[in-house]
Design a protein around this motif. Structure first.
Motif, PDB file in Angstrom:
ATOM      1  N   MET A   1     -37.488 -40.096 -40.844  1.00  0.00           N
ATOM      2  CA  MET A   1     -37.165 -38.712 -40.543  1.00  0.00           C
ATOM      3  C   MET A   1     -37.772 -38.345 -39.187  1.00  0.00           C
ATOM      4  N   SER A   2     -37.020 -37.601 -38.381  1.00  0.00           N
ATOM      5  CA  SER A   2     -37.488 -37.253 -37.044  1.00  0.00           C
ATOM      6  C   SER A   2     -38.446 -36.065 -37.087  1.00  0.00           C
ATOM      7  N   GLU A   3     -39.229 -35.970 -36.037  1.00  0.00           N
ATOM      8  CA  GLU A   3     -40.173 -34.857 -35.906  1.00  0.00           C
ATOM      9  C   GLU A   3     -39.417 -33.577 -35.545  1.00  0.00           C
ATOM     10  N   PRO A   4     -39.916 -32.429 -35.970  1.00  0.00           N
ATOM     11  CA  PRO A   4     -39.298 -31.171 -35.550  1.00  0.00           C
ATOM     12  C   PRO A   4     -39.381 -31.017 -34.029  1.00  0.00           C
ATOM     13  N   ILE A   5     -38.482 -30.226 -33.486  1.00  0.00           N
ATOM     14  CA  ILE A   5     -38.440 -29.958 -32.054  1.00  0.00           C
ATOM     15  C   ILE A   5     -39.119 -28.618 -31.805  1.00  0.00           C
ATOM     16  N   ASN A   6     -40.131 -28.627 -30.930  1.00  0.00           N
ATOM     17  CA  ASN A   6     -40.903 -27.432 -30.603  1.00  0.00           C
ATOM     18  C   ASN A   6     -40.609 -27.015 -29.170  1.00  0.00           C
ATOM     19  N   LEU A   7     -40.261 -25.746 -29.004  1.00  0.00           N
ATOM     20  CA  LEU A   7     -39.915 -25.214 -27.692  1.00  0.00           C
ATOM     21  C   LEU A   7     -40.624 -23.899 -27.442  1.00  0.00           C
ATOM     22  N   GLN A   8     -40.787 -23.584 -26.166  1.00  0.00           N
ATOM     23  CA  GLN A   8     -41.223 -22.246 -25.765  1.00  0.00           C
ATOM     24  C   GLN A   8     -40.248 -21.739 -24.722  1.00  0.00           C
ATOM     25  N   ALA A   9     -39.774 -20.523 -24.938  1.00  0.00           N
ATOM     26  CA  ALA A   9     -38.902 -19.858 -23.979  1.00  0.00           C
ATOM     27  C   ALA A   9     -39.699 -18.708 -23.362  1.00  0.00           C
ATOM     28  N   THR A  10     -39.745 -18.677 -22.033  1.00  0.00           N
ATOM     29  CA  THR A  10     -40.490 -17.635 -21.328  1.00  0.00           C
ATOM     30  C   THR A  10     -39.509 -16.698 -20.640  1.00  0.00           C
ATOM     31  N   PHE A  11     -39.695 -15.406 -20.912  1.00  0.00           N
ATOM     32  CA  PHE A  11     -38.841 -14.357 -20.371  1.00  0.00           C
ATOM     33  C   PHE A  11     -39.678 -13.489 -19.439  1.00  0.00           C
ATOM     34  N   ILE A  12     -39.209 -13.288 -18.208  1.00  0.00           N
ATOM     35  CA  ILE A  12     -39.895 -12.453 -17.221  1.00  0.00           C
ATOM     36  C   ILE A  12     -39.027 -11.204 -17.001  1.00  0.00           C
ATOM     37  N   PRO A  13     -39.414 -10.075 -17.597  1.00  0.00           N
ATOM     38  CA  PRO A  13     -38.610  -8.863 -17.460  1.00  0.00           C
ATOM     39  C   PRO A  13     -38.653  -8.298 -16.038  1.00  0.00           C
ATOM     40  N   ASN A  14     -37.559  -7.650 -15.651  1.00  0.00           N
ATOM     41  CA  ASN A  14     -37.586  -6.843 -14.432  1.00  0.00           C
ATOM     42  C   ASN A  14     -38.604  -5.731 -14.622  1.00  0.00           C
ATOM     43  N   ASP A  15     -39.095  -5.172 -13.520  1.00  0.00           N
ATOM     44  CA  ASP A  15     -40.032  -4.047 -13.608  1.00  0.00           C
ATOM     45  C   ASP A  15     -39.444  -2.948 -14.482  1.00  0.00           C
ATOM     46  N   GLY A  16     -40.230  -2.483 -15.436  1.00  0.00           N
ATOM     47  CA  GLY A  16     -39.819  -1.391 -16.303  1.00  0.00           C
ATOM     48  C   GLY A  16     -38.905  -1.781 -17.447  1.00  0.00           C
ATOM     49  N   GLU A  17     -38.581  -3.049 -17.608  1.00  0.00           N
ATOM     50  CA  GLU A  17     -37.634  -3.473 -18.641  1.00  0.00           C
ATOM     51  C   GLU A  17     -38.289  -4.210 -19.805  1.00  0.00           C
ATOM     52  N   PHE A  18     -39.620  -4.245 -19.863  1.00  0.00           N
ATOM     53  CA  PHE A  18     -40.316  -4.976 -20.918  1.00  0.00           C
ATOM     54  C   PHE A  18     -39.818  -4.583 -22.307  1.00  0.00           C
ATOM     55  N   PHE A  19     -39.757  -3.303 -22.606  1.00  0.00           N
ATOM     56  CA  PHE A  19     -39.420  -2.867 -23.966  1.00  0.00           C
ATOM     57  C   PHE A  19     -37.970  -3.187 -24.322  1.00  0.00           C
ATOM     58  N   ARG A  20     -37.069  -3.124 -23.345  1.00  0.00           N
ATOM     59  CA  ARG A  20     -35.673  -3.477 -23.621  1.00  0.00           C
ATOM     60  C   ARG A  20     -35.537  -4.976 -23.876  1.00  0.00           C
ATOM     61  N   VAL A  21     -36.272  -5.789 -23.120  1.00  0.00           N
ATOM     62  CA  VAL A  21     -36.244  -7.234 -23.344  1.00  0.00           C
ATOM     63  C   VAL A  21     -36.819  -7.555 -24.724  1.00  0.00           C
ATOM     64  N   LYS A  22     -37.950  -6.943 -25.052  1.00  0.00           N
ATOM     65  CA  LYS A  22     -38.571  -7.202 -26.353  1.00  0.00           C
ATOM     66  C   LYS A  22     -37.648  -6.785 -27.496  1.00  0.00           C
ATOM     67  N   LEU A  23     -36.982  -5.658 -27.378  1.00  0.00           N
ATOM     68  CA  LEU A  23     -36.051  -5.206 -28.414  1.00  0.00           C
ATOM     69  C   LEU A  23     -34.899  -6.198 -28.576  1.00  0.00           C
ATOM     70  N   ALA A  24     -34.343  -6.672 -27.471  1.00  0.00           N
ATOM     71  CA  ALA A  24     -33.253  -7.652 -27.548  1.00  0.00           C
ATOM     72  C   ALA A  24     -33.722  -8.917 -28.246  1.00  0.00           C
ATOM     73  N   LEU A  25     -34.941  -9.350 -27.954  1.00  0.00           N
ATOM     74  CA  LEU A  25     -35.493 -10.539 -28.612  1.00  0.00           C
ATOM     75  C   LEU A  25     -35.711 -10.297 -30.101  1.00  0.00           C
ATOM     76  N   GLU A  26     -36.213  -9.130 -30.456  1.00  0.00           N
ATOM     77  CA  GLU A  26     -36.451  -8.828 -31.873  1.00  0.00           C
ATOM     78  C   GLU A  26     -35.145  -8.825 -32.665  1.00  0.00           C
ATOM     79  N   ILE A  27     -34.079  -8.320 -32.070  1.00  0.00           N
ATOM     80  CA  ILE A  27     -32.769  -8.334 -32.730  1.00  0.00           C
ATOM     81  C   ILE A  27     -32.306  -9.776 -32.921  1.00  0.00           C
ATOM     82  N   ALA A  28     -32.468 -10.591 -31.880  1.00  0.00           N
ATOM     83  CA  ALA A  28     -32.059 -11.995 -31.973  1.00  0.00           C
ATOM     84  C   ALA A  28     -32.881 -12.743 -33.017  1.00  0.00           C
ATOM     85  N   ILE A  29     -34.171 -12.459 -33.063  1.00  0.00           N
ATOM     86  CA  ILE A  29     -35.045 -13.138 -34.027  1.00  0.00           C
ATOM     87  C   ILE A  29     -34.542 -12.919 -35.449  1.00  0.00           C
TER      88      ILE A  29
END
Length: 92
Positions: A1-29
């Motif tokens: 059996m193969s090992e699980p695949i572990n990834l990290q995705a890094t998102f750099i929001p535009n100035d002032g867009e942190f909360f909109r990026v986080k909300l989009a990620l929470e919906i996707a999650i």
């Protein structure tokens, strides 16, 4: 059996867009955690200038299916004007 695949995705929001990026990620999650083979999909680091999402997939096939899925397409569309740089994806 193969090992699980572990990834990290890094998102750099535009100035002032942190909360909109986080909300989009929470919906996707909410969608992604129900996908077959998803063992982990969560925000593990956040600040006003960076959000890191940690992923773990049971198999490469599960990850490939996820990458082509509707949740990723919707997320990419939601984030298209909100990010300062393209998403950085790294195997960990």
């Amino acid at each position: 059996m193969s090992e699980p695949i572990n990834l990290q995705a890094t998102f750099i929001p535009n100035d002032g867009e942190f909360f909109r990026v986080k909300l989009a990620l929470e919906i996707a999650i909410e969608q992604v955690v129900a996908e077959p083979g998803c063992l982990r999909y969560e925000i593990t680091e956040e600040s006003e200038d960076k959000i890191v999402l940690t992923e773990q997939w049971a198999t490469q096939a599960d990850l490939d299916k996820h990458a082509k899925g509707i949740a990723v397409q919707d997320l990419e569309e939601s984030l298209s004007a909100l990010l300062a740089t393209p998403v950085e994806l790294a195997t960990v």
